[in-house]
Design a protein around this motif. Structure first.
Motif, PDB file in Angstrom:
ATOM      1  N   TRP A 357      66.684  39.220  49.818  1.00  0.00           N
ATOM      2  CA  TRP A 357      67.497  40.447  49.882  1.00  0.00           C
ATOM      3  C   TRP A 357      68.782  40.253  49.086  1.00  0.00           C
ATOM      4  O   TRP A 357      69.577  39.351  49.368  1.00  0.00           O
ATOM      5  CB  TRP A 357      67.827  40.813  51.335  1.00  0.00           C
ATOM      6  CG  TRP A 357      66.672  41.442  52.046  1.00  0.00           C
ATOM      7  CD1 TRP A 357      65.761  40.819  52.846  1.00  0.00           C
ATOM      8  CD2 TRP A 357      66.293  42.827  52.011  1.00  0.00           C
ATOM      9  NE1 TRP A 357      64.843  41.730  53.312  1.00  0.00           N
ATOM     10  CE2 TRP A 357      65.140  42.973  52.818  1.00  0.00           C
ATOM     11  CE3 TRP A 357      66.807  43.963  51.376  1.00  0.00           C
ATOM     12  CZ2 TRP A 357      64.504  44.201  53.004  1.00  0.00           C
ATOM     13  CZ3 TRP A 357      66.173  45.184  51.570  1.00  0.00           C
ATOM     14  CH2 TRP A 357      65.039  45.289  52.363  1.00  0.00           C
ATOM     15  N   ASP A 360      72.356  40.586  51.023  1.00  0.00           N
ATOM     16  CA  ASP A 360      72.695  39.400  51.799  1.00  0.00           C
ATOM     17  C   ASP A 360      73.169  38.280  50.863  1.00  0.00           C
ATOM     18  O   ASP A 360      74.126  37.563  51.153  1.00  0.00           O
ATOM     19  CB  ASP A 360      71.478  38.915  52.602  1.00  0.00           C
ATOM     20  CG  ASP A 360      70.831  40.021  53.426  1.00  0.00           C
ATOM     21  OD1 ASP A 360      70.693  41.150  52.916  1.00  0.00           O
ATOM     22  OD2 ASP A 360      70.452  39.769  54.580  1.00  0.00           O
ATOM     23  N   TRP A 466      75.595  48.478  56.336  1.00  0.00           N
ATOM     24  CA  TRP A 466      74.415  48.110  57.128  1.00  0.00           C
ATOM     25  C   TRP A 466      74.807  47.384  58.421  1.00  0.00           C
ATOM     26  O   TRP A 466      75.552  46.412  58.389  1.00  0.00           O
ATOM     27  CB  TRP A 466      73.514  47.233  56.258  1.00  0.00           C
ATOM     28  CG  TRP A 466      72.194  46.856  56.851  1.00  0.00           C
ATOM     29  CD1 TRP A 466      71.797  45.619  57.213  1.00  0.00           C
ATOM     30  CD2 TRP A 466      71.086  47.723  57.101  1.00  0.00           C
ATOM     31  NE1 TRP A 466      70.504  45.653  57.695  1.00  0.00           N
ATOM     32  CE2 TRP A 466      70.048  46.943  57.628  1.00  0.00           C
ATOM     33  CE3 TRP A 466      70.881  49.102  56.936  1.00  0.00           C
ATOM     34  CZ2 TRP A 466      68.816  47.483  57.997  1.00  0.00           C
ATOM     35  CZ3 TRP A 466      69.658  49.633  57.300  1.00  0.00           C
ATOM     36  CH2 TRP A 466      68.642  48.822  57.828  1.00  0.00           C
TER      37      TRP A 466
HETATM   38  C1  BGC Z   1      66.981  42.600  56.109  1.00  0.00           C
HETATM   39  C2  BGC Z   1      68.425  42.613  55.741  1.00  0.00           C
HETATM   40  C3  BGC Z   1      68.529  43.460  54.527  1.00  0.00           C
HETATM   41  C4  BGC Z   1      68.182  44.844  55.002  1.00  0.00           C
HETATM   42  C5  BGC Z   1      68.405  45.954  54.051  1.00  0.00           C
HETATM   43  C6  BGC Z   1      66.606  43.975  56.512  1.00  0.00           C
HETATM   44  O1  BGC Z   1      65.351  44.125  56.974  1.00  0.00           O
HETATM   45  O2  BGC Z   1      66.673  41.642  57.046  1.00  0.00           O
HETATM   46  O3  BGC Z   1      69.132  41.495  55.841  1.00  0.00           O
HETATM   47  O4  BGC Z   1      69.656  43.353  53.766  1.00  0.00           O
HETATM   48  O5  BGC Z   1      66.901  44.907  55.546  1.00  0.00           O
HETATM   49  O6  BGC Z   1      69.264  46.729  54.607  1.00  0.00           O
END
Ligand code: BGC
Length: 731
Positions: A357, A360, A466
């Motif tokens: 991701w 992150d 988020w």
């Molecule tokens: C992940 C996150 C990621 C997100 C997107 C999730 O399912 O685990 O860490 O950034 O989705 O918003």
């Protein structure tokens, strides 16, 4: 890349069973050659899956899950091993190929996706080159003259785990193989760090849960696998399930793994034996022993060892303090990084995601670069990001881009600009900017061409702030304005293109104009802010007309909320920075030292050994925040360590001197902490910044290998390399 060798695969699919390829050969290709006349021998190899190679029964190299995970459509790494010492006169080279990331169903797989993955062959390509002292070479490339068998690995997938039958005899199940046209233009030499076994952990305790399950607690959440060593009869079965936490009743809890089965099933052979899964990995702290020869009473601690597996990175940063909870947080951040740095920076290592991701990654990269030498690791991942970037510049949410056709989200796609810049600051090699510059510009170009409002980024589909705590009920997204967030990152990425261009000597006038226009449009559109994250972005990225006022508002919002953060993935990384940069050092410390929910230390009071995805992954009453989105090893909020290294201890590269060629040290002590000790091994040597309370004074000890500007209690001191001691009054 591997000359003369042909891709080989089973002529018919072996289904879930992993094939093992083999080549028997003798050294004596000519009468004059013997073992003593071998100068050296190398094996170059890669596979469509993950492989492990051995020569004459001895494992080749220590790379786990080779060839690692790249954007396979564009890049597939080839490893080359020195195998000279493993040769005999008569030899057998064996290479097992599991599904790995190449062929395992990934990312919430549905049946169609499973079927599609099942169509891909367990391809292998390899070349063993033996060079003799007289200059002659013997080549053993993969081709139709190799053999293959069904291996003891009857099943292996990234999410679901592994089944190994030690009693199975591969020689009883030969497989016909064929040559085929596998990837060729995409083969590249190993670019990242190899993945290796890093440490071994023995059980902290074995216990029976209220539900009657036999559970082993390793005391630490890790990424890797469990090794078993036992005496058994052929056909006996060991079955292990993995979990991160127990539920509030103390029972084994796996719902948050979602569809990932994460099982290790081992069928024994006769006698004493030791085994661990080799072609997959798990994220776990606990295992439940579902089956064991002799039943629960035979389960003993010496039988089980947890093996930590991650990219082989050199540790460079160390933090410790007088506060044990804070020390545990530092420790958890390190474990969060280890657990999620398995070749790709992932969100989590356990459930049916484990994906690269981008959001992150960009949030955590500065901390990651303090903690470990991550230069080669991220360089590889950024090469994948650039390779996967679409012609219009958009960047998928995860890299390698296996989700496909995703819209780009602000603060996620911006990894394209943030990560190269952070890598340059930490390690000082302008080549990273050179190789990513086009990708950086394409990302900004994508925003410019896709926005619905010139000079802002409006109208996209974003993850917003988020998991922000100010999310409306039922939503994962905090309530900060998504257009504001997106426009703030538009400005940030544009500014980073300007900075990178300046380092590279490129003409960036177009981006300077764009940047000025974005700032002006931002100020006109958002003269006021409504949330903590909005204030943070406006002040941190210098977008507000009056940044001090934005920071003042942030301080008020935090204080009015009872000294509580409300921020999610986007605001949290900069929260303490904005507070301490604009005169609220003590408030920043209050947030960091807070033990009640919501805070960094709250999970520790609930027994966390890694960083949680949610501030309240386990709520005060012991309930779980949710079943479907609740990882206990998500490094993102561990980004707070960069504030501790860079602000609390105060170690930063001086502007214009990347890689800490010259440094600034501006510590920010707080009375609630008796002492803080920080060291960082930079490319230019070890930097240390310690402070402690001594009577009514602060005592600072700063060690610098380079020229430094040290700021103590507002006073600047320009110093030469050495160890420096200062005092200041405690206010
Ligand atoms: C992940 C996150 C990621 C997100 C997107 C999730 O399912 O685990 O860490 O950034 O989705 O918003």
């Amino acid at each position: 890349m591997i000359p003369n060798a042909k891709w080989i695969r089973p002529a018919q699919t072996t289904g879930d069973v992993c094939p093992v390829y083999s080549k028997q050969f003798s050294l004596f290709s000519s009468p004059n050659q013997s073992l003593s006349s071998v100068a050296h021998a190398t094996l170059s190899v890669t596979a469509m899956g993950v492989y492990e190679a051995s020569l004459n029964g001895k494992r080749i190299g220590d790379f786990v899950l080779a060839p690692g995970w790249t954007s396979y459509r564009h890049r597939l790494q080839v490893q080359t091993y020195d195998v000279t010492e493993l040769l005999s006169s008569e030899n057998e080279l064996s290479i097992i190929v599991g599904k790995g990331w190449y062929r395992s169903p990934l990312a919430w797989p549905d049946e169609a996706h499973r079927q599609q993955k099942a169509q891909i062959s367990a391809g292998l390509i390899a070349l063993l080159t033996i060079t003799y002292t007289d200059g002659n070479t013997q080549l053993l490339p993969t081709g139709a003259d190799w053999s293959a068998y069904e291996s003891n690995v009857r099943f292996s997938e990234i999410y679901d785990g592994e089944t190994y039958d030690a009693a199975f005899d591969p020689s009883s199940a030969p497989i016909a193989i064929e040559e085929f046209d596998g990837p060729s233009d995409t083969l590249i030499a190993q670019q990242g760090e190899k993945i290796t076994e890093q440490e071994r952990i023995v059980p902290a305790r074995i216990f029976t849960t209220p539900a009657g399950e036999t559970v082993i607690d390793f005391g630490q959440e890790i990424t890797g696998y469990v090794e078993v060593s036992l005496d058994a009869h052929a056909g006996d079965c060991v079955e292990l399930s993995h979990a991160e936490v127990l539920d509030k009743h103390g029972n084994f809890y796996t719902e948050n793994y979602r569809a990932a089965k994460a099982k290790f099933l081992y069928f024994c052979k006769e006698g004493f034996q030791t085994w661990h899964p080799k072609l997959t990995f798990f994220g776990f702290r606990y295992i439940r022993v579902d089956h064991f020869p002799g039943g629960a009473d035979a389960v003993r601690p010496d039988i089980f060892t947890a093996v930590v597996v991650c990219s082989d990175l050199q540790r460079t940063g160390f933090l410790s303090s007088s506060n044990p909870l804070l020390n545990k947080l530092f420790d958890n951040i390190i474990w969060g990084q280890k657990g999620n740095f398995v070749d790709v920076p992932t969100d989590c290592p356990q459930r049916d995601e484990r994906l690269g991701w981008t959001g992150d990654a960009q949030v955590f990269i500065r901390t990651a670069c303090y903690n470990f030498d991550t230069e080669a690791f991220y360089r590889k991942w950024l090469s994948d990001l650039a390779a996967d970037q679409y012609p219009d510049g958009h960047v998928d949410h995860v890299i390698p881009a296996i989700l496909e056709n995703q819209k780009s989200s602000a603060a996620w796609g911006d990894a394209a600009c943030v990560c190269p810049w952070e890598l340059y600051l930490a390690f000082g090699d302008a080549n990273i900017l050179r190789s990513q510059f086009n990708s950086m510009k394409k990302w900004v170009g994508y925003i410019t061409s896709s926005t619905t409002t010139k000079n802002l980024w409006t109208g996209g589909e974003h993850y917003g702030d988020w998991l922000g705590l100010d999310a409306p009920s039922g939503s994962y997204k905090g309530s900060s304005d998504e257009d504001l967030i997106a426009s703030a990152f538009y400005a940030h990425s544009t500014e980073l293109v300007m900075k990178a261009g300046n380092v590279l000597g490129e003409d960036v006038s177009e981006y300077e104009t764009l940047y000025k226009n974005i700032v002006a449009a931002f100020q006109e559109t958002w003269p006021v802010y409504h949330t903590q994250t909005e204030c943070i972005l406006a002040a941190h990225f210098h977008l507000a007309k009056d940044c001090q006022a934005a920071a003042d508002q942030l301080a008020k919002l935090v204080t009015d909320a009872g000294v509580q953060l409300k921020t999610g993935f986007v605001g949290t990384p900069y929260l303490l920075h904005v507070l301490s940069d604009y005169g609220y050092v003590s408030l920043a410390w209050s947030l960091l030292l807070r033990e009640n929910y919501p805070s960094w230390l709250y999970p520790i009071t609930k027994g966390a050994t890694t960083i949680w995805e949610h501030w309240d992954g386990i709520m005060e009453n012991g309930d779980f925040w949710t079943r479907d989105m609740n990882s206990y090893n998500h490094y993102a909020y561990g980004a707070v360590a960069d504030w501790v290294y860079g602000n609390a201890a105060g170690i930063r590269p001086l502007d214009g001197y990347p890689a800490y060629e010259k440094i600034s040290v501006s510590p920010l002590p707080d009375k609630r902490l008796g002492w803080l000790s920080c060291s960082y091994r930079s490319r230019h040597g070890l930097i240390r910044s310690d402070w402690k309370l001594q009577g009514d004074q602060w005592r600072y000890e700063i060690e610098t290998p380079v020229d430094a500007v040290i700021t103590i209690a507002g006073q600047k001191h320009e110093v030469a390399p050495g160890t420096w001691i200062f005092f200041s009054a405690v206010e």
